[in-house]
Design an enzyme around this catalytic site. Structure first.
Site, PDB file in Angstrom:
ATOM      1  N   ASN A  71      -1.649 -10.956   8.749  1.00  0.00           N
ATOM      2  CA  ASN A  71      -2.649  -9.911   8.949  1.00  0.00           C
ATOM      3  C   ASN A  71      -4.000 -10.365   8.419  1.00  0.00           C
ATOM      4  OD1 ASN A  71      -3.336  -6.988   9.586  1.00  0.00           O
ATOM      5  ND2 ASN A  71      -4.049  -7.163   7.472  1.00  0.00           N
ATOM      6  N   GLU A  72      -4.986 -10.394   9.308  1.00  0.00           N
ATOM      7  CA  GLU A  72      -6.376 -10.655   8.956  1.00  0.00           C
ATOM      8  C   GLU A  72      -6.572 -11.884   8.070  1.00  0.00           C
ATOM      9  OE1 GLU A  72      -7.812  -5.975   9.171  1.00  0.00           O
ATOM     10  OE2 GLU A  72      -7.761  -7.008   7.234  1.00  0.00           O
ATOM     11  N   ARG A  94       3.861   0.039  13.128  1.00  0.00           N
ATOM     12  CA  ARG A  94       3.595  -1.290  12.586  1.00  0.00           C
ATOM     13  C   ARG A  94       3.661  -1.220  11.065  1.00  0.00           C
ATOM     14  NH1 ARG A  94      -2.022  -4.502  11.759  1.00  0.00           N
ATOM     15  NH2 ARG A  94      -1.055  -6.296  10.784  1.00  0.00           N
ATOM     16  N   ASN A 104      -7.748  -6.190  15.008  1.00  0.00           N
ATOM     17  CA  ASN A 104      -8.078  -5.084  14.109  1.00  0.00           C
ATOM     18  C   ASN A 104      -9.583  -4.872  14.166  1.00  0.00           C
ATOM     19  OD1 ASN A 104      -5.404  -5.322  13.404  1.00  0.00           O
ATOM     20  ND2 ASN A 104      -5.786  -5.914  11.276  1.00  0.00           N
ATOM     21  N   HIS A 164      -1.537  -5.693 -13.020  1.00  0.00           N
ATOM     22  CA  HIS A 164      -0.957  -5.433 -14.339  1.00  0.00           C
ATOM     23  C   HIS A 164      -1.755  -6.104 -15.464  1.00  0.00           C
ATOM     24  CE1 HIS A 164       3.146  -4.495 -12.289  1.00  0.00           C
ATOM     25  NE2 HIS A 164       2.342  -3.450 -12.319  1.00  0.00           N
ATOM     26  N   HIS A 173       1.176  -9.271   4.988  1.00  0.00           N
ATOM     27  CA  HIS A 173       0.009  -8.414   4.815  1.00  0.00           C
ATOM     28  C   HIS A 173      -0.430  -8.531   3.351  1.00  0.00           C
ATOM     29  CE1 HIS A 173      -2.169  -4.766   6.637  1.00  0.00           C
ATOM     30  NE2 HIS A 173      -2.773  -5.033   5.486  1.00  0.00           N
ATOM     31  N   ASP A 226       2.280   0.436  -7.932  1.00  0.00           N
ATOM     32  CA  ASP A 226       3.615   0.465  -8.537  1.00  0.00           C
ATOM     33  C   ASP A 226       4.499   1.540  -7.914  1.00  0.00           C
ATOM     34  OD1 ASP A 226       2.755  -1.547 -10.166  1.00  0.00           O
ATOM     35  OD2 ASP A 226       2.959  -0.445 -12.055  1.00  0.00           O
ATOM     36  N   GLU A 252      -5.074  -2.341  14.506  1.00  0.00           N
ATOM     37  CA  GLU A 252      -5.594  -1.453  13.458  1.00  0.00           C
ATOM     38  C   GLU A 252      -6.937  -0.907  13.889  1.00  0.00           C
ATOM     39  OE1 GLU A 252      -5.997  -2.732   9.393  1.00  0.00           O
ATOM     40  OE2 GLU A 252      -4.087  -3.806   9.435  1.00  0.00           O
ATOM     41  N   TYR A 312     -12.778  -1.984  13.052  1.00  0.00           N
ATOM     42  CA  TYR A 312     -13.192  -0.742  12.414  1.00  0.00           C
ATOM     43  C   TYR A 312     -14.678  -0.450  12.570  1.00  0.00           C
ATOM     44  CZ  TYR A 312      -8.730  -0.671   9.844  1.00  0.00           C
ATOM     45  OH  TYR A 312      -7.396  -0.633   9.513  1.00  0.00           O
ATOM     46  N   GLN A 350       0.793  -1.213   0.000  1.00  0.00           N
ATOM     47  CA  GLN A 350       0.000   0.000   0.000  1.00  0.00           C
ATOM     48  C   GLN A 350       0.833   1.273   0.000  1.00  0.00           C
ATOM     49  OE1 GLN A 350      -2.670  -1.800   3.259  1.00  0.00           O
ATOM     50  NE2 GLN A 350      -4.025  -0.379   2.217  1.00  0.00           N
TER      51      GLN A 350
END
Length: 494
Positions: free
Chosen positions: A185-186, A96, A324, A58, A141, A71, A395, A326, A38
């Site tokens: 992660n998750e 993190r 995590n 791509h 991740h 990219d 998170e 949200y 990310q």
């Protein structure tokens, strides 16, 4: 006079109590998080291998809302010193971040370790430590090497060995400088969305997500055992995986049982094998999947069974509970022929559950419904299910599509969610030791591309230098972190 003194004393005590209720324990830690795909960019520099995200975007740019990719992203591969400056300016305790597996191991296997990849992460770790910021490192991740995906990825039982080999390389390189590790992660989103054609590697399969569930959790356990046996005696660090959990509640009284099944399917599927005293899959889910698979004509359950040895391998593979969180959803039974939408956001089609929200819950961008009480419910559910564990919130954050640096919605999210964390600590006696804001900077937000902004700092993606600018939320979060208190004024951006 005595009565006046008593009144004044009572006012002072009430004020002290009010301040205490707004203050975190002195040892409580605040941090921020990102992930490699990310933010890093530099997708093909040096000898870096191709990840599943590099490969997919791509050839399938249409899978992303704005047809973008990672990219270049925030170009943190080249601008990591600026990122450290931002974290240091906020006075945070930890950062993190994740290691991009094919950046470190170009072939996916330990036969070749990239000197440039090792140097990049080593410099980042050393730079953080030099500024008094603890590195919290995530091994996976979602950046699986495409070379391993070509061999079946997480549906191949050998992925457990592949991940353990990768983890050993990372620990060998960095365990002397990193005390806190996240293996996966998750796993819920690492398995479900990819095998429903939504995210990389974007494969549609009736069994892929469930196969992945077994092997990705065994991979976590294998990596944990590598650290526990080969590195912990010398370095004494701590390891867990980052569990993701919405708060689920039944839409009506008749949806109670379905809500419990939904919690098992989406969340306990990953936590129960590790944190429960019994181990293995949650019994309700295991029985449900066995019967559903039989009805669908399978000769065995689509949820592959654990052996007794695998149950033992998985149980207890944690040093803390990483969560995590949200958002929240209500749960109801699907109507006949009803479409479910995206997995985990609008529905759980495997169990016939539709996920909705309440009108009174506020809304950030897209899927993120704002229900502060949900985080307290989830923290209490962890304690109720698994006992008095040390919990780190790894998170939590707020998304918008605005360029306004005075991001009052994000400030309100952090304030109200952290109030609920304090209630969980002070009133419910949940042992929460840290909170991680997602995210340090605006970044490539998966299917939303660059349209969704989670950052405390804005990034100008039209600027080749990727200029970072503090939002008001950065100054607010800085004040909370430095004072360890919510009794601060909302601040405006620089």
């Amino acid at each position: 006079m005595n009565r006046t003194r008593l009144y004044i004393l009572s006012l002072i005590l009430a004020l002290v109590a009010e301040i205490a209720c707004q203050s975190f324990p002195p040892e409580f830690q605040f941090g921020v998080a990102t992930s490699s795909y990310q933010i890093e960019g530099a997708w093909n520099v040096s000898d870096k291998g191709e990840s599943i995200w590099d490969h997919l975007l791509h050839i399938r740019p249409d899978i992303i809302a704005d047809l973008s990719n990672g990219d270049v992203a925030c170009d943190s591969y080249h601008l990591w010193k600026q990122d450290i400056d931002l974290i240091a300016d906020m006075g945070l305790d930890f950062y993190r971040f994740s290691i991009n597996w094919p950046r470190l191991l170009p072939t996916g296997f330990p036969n070749k370790v990239s000197e440039d990849g090792a140097r990049y992460y080593g410099n980042l770790i050393d730079g953080l430590r030099a500024r008094g910021i603890a590195p919290v490192v995530t091994l996976y991740h979602w950046e699986l090497p495409q070379s391993l995906q070509d061999l079946g990825g997480w549906t191949n039982p050998l992925s457990v060995e592949w991940f353990a080999d990768y983890a050993r390389i990372v620990f060998t390189l960095f365990a002397d400088r990193v005390d806190t590790w996240i293996t996966i992660n998750e796993p819920i989103f690492a398995c479900e969305s990819p095998y429903r054609g939504i995210v990389a590697p974007a494969i549609v399969s009736d069994v892929g997500a469930l196969l992945c569930s077994k092997y990705i959790m065994l991979a976590h356990a294998a990596a944990y055992r590598v650290y526990d046996e080969e590195f912990k005696p010398q370095y004494g660090g701590q390891v867990s995986f980052a569990h993701h959990e919405f708060w689920f509640e039944p839409k009506t009284d008749k949806d109670q049982e379905l809500t419990e099944l939904a919690r098992d399917y989406a969340f306990s599927r990953f936590s129960y094998p590790v944190y429960s005293t019994e181990g293995g899959w949650p019994p309700l889910l295991e029985a449900y999947m066995a019967e559903k698979s039989r009805i669908e004509g399978y000769t065995r359950s689509k949820l592959p069974a654990f052996t007794a040895e695998e149950i033992k391998l998985l149980k207890g593979t944690y040093d803390f509970f990483a969560i995590n969180h949200y958002t929240s959803r209500t749960v109801r039974a699907a109507l006949s022929g009803e479409e479910f939408g995206i997995f985990g956001i609008d529905g759980l089609d495997e169990i016939g559950a539709v996920l909705e929200s309440k009108p009174e819950w506020g809304s950030a961008l897209g899927w993120l419904k704002v229900n502060p009480e949900g985080i307290r419910h989830v923290l209490n559910r962890i304690k109720h299910q698994y006992g008095d564990l040390k919990v780190m919130i790894t998170e939590s954050g707020y998304s918008d599509d605005s360029d306004d640096l005075n991001d009052v919605g994000r400030i309100d999210y952090y304030k109200t969610y952290l109030e609920q964390v304090l209630l969980a600590i002070n009133e419910d006696k949940v042992n929460v030791v840290g909170y991680t804001a997602w995210s340090l900077i605006d970044n490539f937000e998966w299917n939303s591309g660059y349209q969704s902004h989670f950052g405390l700092y804005a990034v100008d993606f039209s600027d080749p230098s990727r200029k970072r600018t503090a939002k008001a939320s950065a100054r607010y979060y800085e004040s909370v972190a430095r004072t360890k208190s919510l009794d601060v004024e909302n601040l405006t951006a620089n």
